[in-house]
Motif scaffolding. Structure first.
Motif, PDB file in Angstrom:
ATOM      1  N   ASN A 334     -20.684   1.028   4.339  1.00  0.00           N
ATOM      2  CA  ASN A 334     -19.654   0.889   4.992  1.00  0.00           C
ATOM      3  C   ASN A 334     -18.583   0.206   3.489  1.00  0.00           C
ATOM      4  OD1 ASN A 334     -19.333   2.879   7.135  1.00  0.00           O
ATOM      5  ND2 ASN A 334     -19.579   1.096   8.781  1.00  0.00           N
ATOM      6  N   ALA A 335     -18.722  -0.757   3.273  1.00  0.00           N
ATOM      7  CA  ALA A 335     -18.250  -1.902   2.232  1.00  0.00           C
ATOM      8  C   ALA A 335     -17.958  -0.631   0.801  1.00  0.00           C
ATOM      9  CB  ALA A 335     -18.693  -3.052   1.887  1.00  0.00           C
ATOM     10  N   ILE A 336     -20.196  -0.026   0.200  1.00  0.00           N
ATOM     11  CA  ILE A 336     -19.316   0.895  -0.734  1.00  0.00           C
ATOM     12  C   ILE A 336     -18.502   1.370  -1.190  1.00  0.00           C
ATOM     13  CG2 ILE A 336     -21.170   1.424  -2.025  1.00  0.00           C
ATOM     14  CD1 ILE A 336     -23.320  -0.319  -1.964  1.00  0.00           C
ATOM     15  N   LYS A 337     -18.488   2.558   0.566  1.00  0.00           N
ATOM     16  CA  LYS A 337     -17.843   3.815   0.581  1.00  0.00           C
ATOM     17  C   LYS A 337     -16.396   3.063   0.102  1.00  0.00           C
ATOM     18  CE  LYS A 337     -16.924   7.293   3.367  1.00  0.00           C
ATOM     19  NZ  LYS A 337     -16.808   7.864   5.099  1.00  0.00           N
ATOM     20  N   LYS A 338     -15.802   2.287   0.822  1.00  0.00           N
ATOM     21  CA  LYS A 338     -13.424   1.663   1.246  1.00  0.00           C
ATOM     22  C   LYS A 338     -14.353   1.529  -0.674  1.00  0.00           C
ATOM     23  CE  LYS A 338     -11.671  -1.319   3.402  1.00  0.00           C
ATOM     24  NZ  LYS A 338     -11.218  -2.177   3.777  1.00  0.00           N
ATOM     25  N   LEU A 339     -14.917   0.809  -1.480  1.00  0.00           N
ATOM     26  CA  LEU A 339     -14.808   0.384  -2.858  1.00  0.00           C
ATOM     27  C   LEU A 339     -14.823   1.183  -3.639  1.00  0.00           C
ATOM     28  CD1 LEU A 339     -15.689  -2.058  -4.811  1.00  0.00           C
ATOM     29  CD2 LEU A 339     -18.109  -1.254  -4.987  1.00  0.00           C
ATOM     30  N   GLN A 340     -15.592   2.925  -3.711  1.00  0.00           N
ATOM     31  CA  GLN A 340     -15.440   3.892  -4.434  1.00  0.00           C
ATOM     32  C   GLN A 340     -14.344   4.499  -4.482  1.00  0.00           C
ATOM     33  OE1 GLN A 340     -19.737   4.921  -3.857  1.00  0.00           O
ATOM     34  NE2 GLN A 340     -20.286   3.771  -5.630  1.00  0.00           N
ATOM     35  N   MET A 341     -13.926   5.214  -3.238  1.00  0.00           N
ATOM     36  CA  MET A 341     -13.120   5.817  -2.496  1.00  0.00           C
ATOM     37  C   MET A 341     -11.670   5.123  -2.397  1.00  0.00           C
ATOM     38  SD  MET A 341     -14.061   6.804   1.476  1.00  0.00           S
ATOM     39  CE  MET A 341     -12.286   7.818   1.311  1.00  0.00           C
ATOM     40  N   LYS A 342     -11.715   3.534  -3.063  1.00  0.00           N
ATOM     41  CA  LYS A 342     -10.027   2.898  -3.214  1.00  0.00           C
ATOM     42  C   LYS A 342      -9.870   2.790  -4.816  1.00  0.00           C
ATOM     43  CE  LYS A 342      -9.784   2.594   2.421  1.00  0.00           C
ATOM     44  NZ  LYS A 342      -8.894   1.289   3.430  1.00  0.00           N
ATOM     45  N   ASN A 343     -11.250   3.071  -5.390  1.00  0.00           N
ATOM     46  CA  ASN A 343     -10.765   2.470  -6.745  1.00  0.00           C
ATOM     47  C   ASN A 343     -10.467   1.114  -6.915  1.00  0.00           C
ATOM     48  OD1 ASN A 343     -11.090   2.549  -9.514  1.00  0.00           O
ATOM     49  ND2 ASN A 343      -8.619   2.462  -9.988  1.00  0.00           N
ATOM     50  N   LEU A 344     -11.961  -0.091  -6.784  1.00  0.00           N
ATOM     51  CA  LEU A 344     -11.210  -0.898  -6.822  1.00  0.00           C
ATOM     52  C   LEU A 344     -12.515  -2.046  -7.370  1.00  0.00           C
ATOM     53  CD1 LEU A 344     -11.424  -2.395  -2.346  1.00  0.00           C
ATOM     54  CD2 LEU A 344     -10.041  -1.149  -3.586  1.00  0.00           C
ATOM     55  N   ASP A 345     -12.127  -2.613  -8.157  1.00  0.00           N
ATOM     56  CA  ASP A 345     -12.773  -3.730  -8.261  1.00  0.00           C
ATOM     57  C   ASP A 345     -14.141  -4.517  -7.810  1.00  0.00           C
ATOM     58  OD1 ASP A 345     -11.732  -3.780 -11.999  1.00  0.00           O
ATOM     59  OD2 ASP A 345     -10.270  -3.768 -10.557  1.00  0.00           O
ATOM     60  N   PHE A 346     -13.570  -5.193  -7.457  1.00  0.00           N
ATOM     61  CA  PHE A 346     -14.536  -6.013  -6.241  1.00  0.00           C
ATOM     62  C   PHE A 346     -14.267  -5.487  -4.732  1.00  0.00           C
ATOM     63  CE2 PHE A 346     -13.101 -10.073  -7.275  1.00  0.00           C
ATOM     64  CZ  PHE A 346     -12.833 -10.686  -6.422  1.00  0.00           C
ATOM     65  N   ILE A 347     -15.164  -5.626  -3.705  1.00  0.00           N
ATOM     66  CA  ILE A 347     -14.644  -5.921  -1.931  1.00  0.00           C
ATOM     67  C   ILE A 347     -15.831  -6.669  -1.919  1.00  0.00           C
ATOM     68  CG2 ILE A 347     -16.778  -4.330  -1.651  1.00  0.00           C
ATOM     69  CD1 ILE A 347     -14.581  -3.085  -0.265  1.00  0.00           C
ATOM     70  N   VAL A 348     -15.302  -7.383  -0.542  1.00  0.00           N
ATOM     71  CA  VAL A 348     -15.205  -9.161  -0.320  1.00  0.00           C
ATOM     72  C   VAL A 348     -15.771  -7.963   1.391  1.00  0.00           C
ATOM     73  CG1 VAL A 348     -14.584 -11.068   0.762  1.00  0.00           C
ATOM     74  CG2 VAL A 348     -14.425  -9.999  -1.522  1.00  0.00           C
ATOM     75  N   LEU A 349     -17.516  -8.867   1.295  1.00  0.00           N
ATOM     76  CA  LEU A 349     -17.786  -7.649   2.745  1.00  0.00           C
ATOM     77  C   LEU A 349     -17.756  -9.326   3.031  1.00  0.00           C
ATOM     78  CD1 LEU A 349     -19.278  -6.026   4.351  1.00  0.00           C
ATOM     79  CD2 LEU A 349     -21.103  -6.612   3.256  1.00  0.00           C
ATOM     80  N   ASN A 350     -17.555  -8.747   4.902  1.00  0.00           N
ATOM     81  CA  ASN A 350     -18.207 -10.006   6.316  1.00  0.00           C
ATOM     82  C   ASN A 350     -18.282  -8.881   7.064  1.00  0.00           C
ATOM     83  OD1 ASN A 350     -15.237 -10.087   6.755  1.00  0.00           O
ATOM     84  ND2 ASN A 350     -14.810 -11.287   5.819  1.00  0.00           N
TER      85      ASN A 350
END
Length: 400
Positions: A334-350
């Motif tokens: 789910n975190a990777i999907k959000k990272l790619q869909m929203k054009n992020l440079d990185f995502i912080v997953l908890n």
């Protein structure tokens, strides 16, 4: 910039010694720990009692305290200090500093210091212009000591000209600016969001979540400590920033947070979206309190504008955009999907499944996933330490 700094303030024999009282108050107000060391002559101009009351520490003057036999350890003081400030610095003291003379406790501390030394000269016009004084200043600067230039104005002799010690406010501003320039995020504009959003059902009820804002506030504080010019957009939260330089904008709803973010995002080198923004909001909030009537109340909801996606679509080259993913299942997917869909440079997953992570806690356990899908997992840490890990990743990307 001065929060939690250990500062030795050297006060020398000069009429400008009276300004040390105000300087101490400003340093303490800025969060510094101040240890005053006076030369014997300085005590003729202002009492140690005055300065010890303001600094909340005994003022040190002599190597030894005859009544108790205690030794004021100049080596320990030099190691303790993050900064040494000599203000006022008399012509006599500057000559001793330049020549390495060590006939009082302050000079012993100066020669033992491992940190930066700032000096603010104070003397009459002719003394300031004398070739010996000029040579001593050049020599002190060659040692790495930092001159806080004197001002121009009325002097104790009645003359008017250069040689007047800089005002305490100017000294604090000069040192703060000097320290900030050395920090890795100096003058970088960074936007941070924190806390929940509340979506109104009626004037007294809302849809919200359990976010306390602790993580976002910790990130904002660490960024400010690293020199950034931080704008913090916060939903309803009882948290307070520890860094006075942070510009805080309070909002309530997702729509208000979107508006604030759009206003500041374009001029920000980085944006960290740690707020827990509502995904849905009541489609038809009412203006009067809803009275209890039937057993069931049906509220029609509509999606809020996705702030992270909106900013991701506007992001330009060189901007860093960071999102958060709090998950309960299929966490990485789910975190990777959000990272790619929203054009992020990185995502912080908890994950709420990890002990020590989640809302309202003082700790967190995170995994950072960047857009190359490189993954870094960290152990449980307090949120200040977690924030610093996130900041180091931001610095890495900004410096590329």
């Amino acid at each position: 910039m001065l929060q939690d700094k250990n500062i030795v303030l050297g006060v020398c024999g000069s009429i400008a010694a009276y300004k040390a009282a105000t300087l101490i108050r400003l340093l303490v107000k800025a969060g510094a720990n101040v240890q005053v060391v006076m030369t014997p002559d300085a005590t003729n101009f202002i009492t140690p009692l005055t300065l010890s009351t303001l600094s909340k520490k005994p003022v040190l003057v002599d190597y030894f305290i005859p009544e108790t036999g205690e030794w004021n350890n100049h080596v320990d003081l030099g190691l303790w200090a993050d900064l040494v400030i000599i203000a006022p610095a008399s012509a006599n003291t500057m000559a001793k500093m330049a020549g390495g003379l060590c006939d009082n406790l302050l000079m012993a501390v100066y020669l033992s210091a491992k940190c930066e030394v700032y000096f603010a000269p104070a003397m009459d016009l002719d003394m300031w212009k004398h070739d010996a004084t000029r040579e001593n200043i050049v020599k002190l600067q060659s040692f790495g000591n930092i001159l806080i230039p004197p001002g121009v104005g009325e002097l104790a002799s009645g003359l008017s000209g250069e040689g007047r010690m800089a005002e305490p406010e100017e000294i604090v501003a000069f040192i703060s600016s000097s320290l900030k320039k050395k920090l890795p995020l100096a003058d970088q504009k960074i936007l941070v969001t924190a806390g929940p959003t509340y979506e109104a059902i009626d004037p007294v009820r809302f849809i919200g979540n359990h976010s306390s804002g602790k993580m976002g506030f910790a990130i904002a504080d660490q960024l400010a400590r690293l020199g950034a010019d931080v704008t913090l957009v916060s939903g309803p939260s009882a948290q307070k920033s520890k860094q006075a330089s942070i510009k805080r904008i309070d909002v309530t709803s997702a729509a208000e947070m979107l508006e604030a973010c759009l206003l500041h995002f374009q001029n920000s080198v980085a944006c960290i979206m740690s707020a827990a923004v509502a995904d849905y909001t009541p489609a038809h909030p009412v203006q009067q309190k809803i009275k209890k009537a039937d057993n069931y109340l049906h509220i029609e909801l509509k999606q809020t504008v996705d702030i992270l996606s909106t900013l991701g679509a506007q992001k330009t080259n060189g901007q860093v955009l960071v999102g958060f993913a709090l998950e309960t299942n299929d966490e990485e997917k789910n975190a990777i999907k959000k990272l790619q869909m929203k054009n992020l440079d990185f995502i912080v997953l908890n994950s709420l499944n990890d002990a020590g992570a989640g809302f309202k806690k003082d700790t967190n356990k995170i995994t950072i996933i960047d857009k190359t899908l490189q993954k870094t997992t960290y152990p449980v840490k307090n949120k200040d330490e977690v924030a610093l890990d996130i900041c180091h990743k931001i610095i890495e990307l900004i410096k590329r």
